[in-house]
Design a protein around this motif. Structure first.
Motif, mmCIF file in Angstrom:
data_model
loop_
_atom_site.group_PDB
_atom_site.id
_atom_site.type_symbol
_atom_site.label_atom_id
_atom_site.label_comp_id
_atom_site.label_asym_id
_atom_site.label_seq_id
_atom_site.Cartn_x
_atom_site.Cartn_y
_atom_site.Cartn_z
ATOM 1 N N THR A 22 0.824 -1.202 0.000
ATOM 2 C CA THR A 22 0.000 0.000 0.000
ATOM 3 C C THR A 22 0.860 1.255 0.000
ATOM 4 O OG1 THR A 22 -1.691 -1.174 1.232
ATOM 5 C CG2 THR A 22 -1.823 1.210 1.193
ATOM 6 N N LEU A 187 -6.546 0.165 3.433
ATOM 7 C CA LEU A 187 -7.447 -0.596 2.578
ATOM 8 C C LEU A 187 -8.610 -1.198 3.370
ATOM 9 C CD1 LEU A 187 -4.906 -2.487 0.270
ATOM 10 C CD2 LEU A 187 -6.201 -0.413 -0.231
ATOM 11 N N ASN A 195 -7.945 9.044 1.171
ATOM 12 C CA ASN A 195 -7.973 8.715 -0.245
ATOM 13 C C ASN A 195 -6.568 8.766 -0.807
ATOM 14 O OD1 ASN A 195 -11.015 8.721 -1.067
ATOM 15 N ND2 ASN A 195 -10.763 10.527 0.216
ATOM 16 N N SER A 201 -8.228 11.075 -9.318
ATOM 17 C CA SER A 201 -9.054 10.574 -8.224
ATOM 18 C C SER A 201 -9.534 11.718 -7.349
ATOM 19 C CB SER A 201 -8.263 9.581 -7.374
ATOM 20 O OG SER A 201 -7.217 10.260 -6.688
ATOM 21 N N TYR A 239 -19.214 6.989 3.118
ATOM 22 C CA TYR A 239 -18.160 7.945 2.767
ATOM 23 C C TYR A 239 -17.024 7.905 3.783
ATOM 24 C CZ TYR A 239 -16.010 12.386 1.448
ATOM 25 O OH TYR A 239 -15.126 13.353 1.050
ATOM 26 N N THR A 240 -15.811 7.832 3.311
ATOM 27 C CA THR A 240 -14.565 7.660 4.062
ATOM 28 C C THR A 240 -14.425 6.249 4.617
ATOM 29 O OG1 THR A 240 -15.192 8.273 6.344
ATOM 30 C CG2 THR A 240 -14.695 10.081 4.800
ATOM 31 N N PRO A 243 -11.951 1.069 1.234
ATOM 32 C CA PRO A 243 -12.167 0.697 -0.166
ATOM 33 C C PRO A 243 -12.441 -0.785 -0.363
ATOM 34 C CG PRO A 243 -9.842 1.194 0.253
ATOM 35 C CD PRO A 243 -10.605 1.623 1.468
ATOM 36 N N GLU A 244 -12.011 -1.625 0.578
ATOM 37 C CA GLU A 244 -12.261 -3.060 0.428
ATOM 38 C C GLU A 244 -13.742 -3.394 0.499
ATOM 39 O OE1 GLU A 244 -10.343 -5.951 2.738
ATOM 40 O OE2 GLU A 244 -8.428 -5.794 1.696
ATOM 41 N N GLY A 246 -16.234 -0.964 -0.104
ATOM 42 C CA GLY A 246 -16.943 -0.169 -1.097
ATOM 43 C C GLY A 246 -18.152 0.552 -0.543
#
Length: 296
Positions: A22, A187, A195, A201, A239-240, A243-244, A246
């Motif tokens: 990462t 992640l 982010n 992005s 939100y926030t 990402p894993e 979604g």
């Protein structure tokens, strides 16, 4: 919500031993970001942080105490849970908040566009919000299992208090547990996950926006986003969130990664609690008017 140009170098300096893939990705992304080329503010911050951007030497991993070892040196009194003390705090916070609401409803003038009336309600919002935060924290501790030794009782207390504040108790209990178990993971984290500054992005957009607005205005904008928009956006869109997992919603359990198995039913139970509160607010608004209900 995040000052990315200072957060990423700091993260790189602290976590390379734990997140090599990462951090390498972020380092490459940050290096390719237009902000890193000629932005004076970013260059000055990188210069300050550069000496700290080195691998963290953990020494012999076997010398690091385990969770069990750490718990052994904590005095037992710090781990004792008192139902009487916890219930006292719950009753005190709820009583003070209820008293504040009653006094404002009973003695305040009706909401209007008068500057003095607006100022009065703003002061009231500050005081009452502080008192209600006490109720929110009590429910938060119930979600952690720190209220008492009886799971059903503490879930009942937490459910009532959070539902009264329009918080989906069990949904937040689940996501908050993940948040604590994956804190600072870029992640797998949950809430307040930075982010990555990948070109094109949202993270890269925030870096560019910071450069355009400057530290002061950007900070004010972040405060507004975090304190006004952040909470409802997290509950409804994740939100926030990590990402894993979604996109997620604390009221609709469509995300199996965040709400697997039995947690789907608990999300729906949380919805019932929030709907009951909304129904009571609607009934009250029909009696006294929406302006009064929203102001109080």
């Amino acid at each position: 919500i995040f000052s990315l140009n200072s957060a990423f170098p700091l993260l790189l300096s602290v976590f390379p031993a734990y997140l090599p893939t990462t951090t390498t990705t972020i380092s490459n992304s940050l290096a390719g970001c237009p902000m890193t080329k000629l932005t004076p503010l970013l260059q000055s911050r990188l210069a300050v942080l550069h000496p700290h951007r080195k691998p963290f030497d953990m020494g012999d991993p076997k010398s690091i105490p385990s969770t069990e070892d750490a718990l052994k040196v904590i005095p037992k009194r710090c781990l004792e849970v008192s139902l009487v003390r916890s219930m006292f705090y719950a009753v005190r916070s709820t009583g003070l908040a209820t008293l504040g609401l009653y006094l404002a409803w009973r003695f305040f003038p009706p909401p209007s566009q008068s500057p003095l009336v607006i100022l009065l309600y703003l002061v009231y919002a500050y005081v009452e919000g502080t008192l209600l935060t006490g109720c929110w924290v009590i429910a938060h501790e119930c979600g952690h299992g720190a209220f008492c030794g009886f799971a059903a009782l503490q879930d009942a207390v937490g459910f009532v208090l959070h539902s009264a504040l329009l918080v989906p108790y069990f949904s937040f209990q689940r996501s908050h547990q993940i948040h604590h178990s994956r804190t600072n993971h870029l992640l797998q984290g949950e809430t307040h996950v930075p982010n990555q500054a990948v070109p094109g992005s949202y993270g890269n957009f925030m870096v560019t926006l910071h450069d355009l607005l400057g530290e002061g205005i950007f900070g004010i904008l972040n405060c507004f986003n975090h304190l006004v928009l952040g909470w409802p956006l997290y509950l409804t869109l994740g939100y926030t969130g990590g990402p894993e997992r979604g996109l997620s919603n604390h009221f609709v359990p469509f995300n199996d990664k965040l709400f697997p198995g039995k947690w789907r039913r608990r999300v729906l139970l949380s919805d019932i609690g929030v709907l009951v509160t909304l129904t009571l607010l609607m009934i009250w608004a029909r009696e006294v008017g929406w302006a009064t209900v929203l102001a109080l």
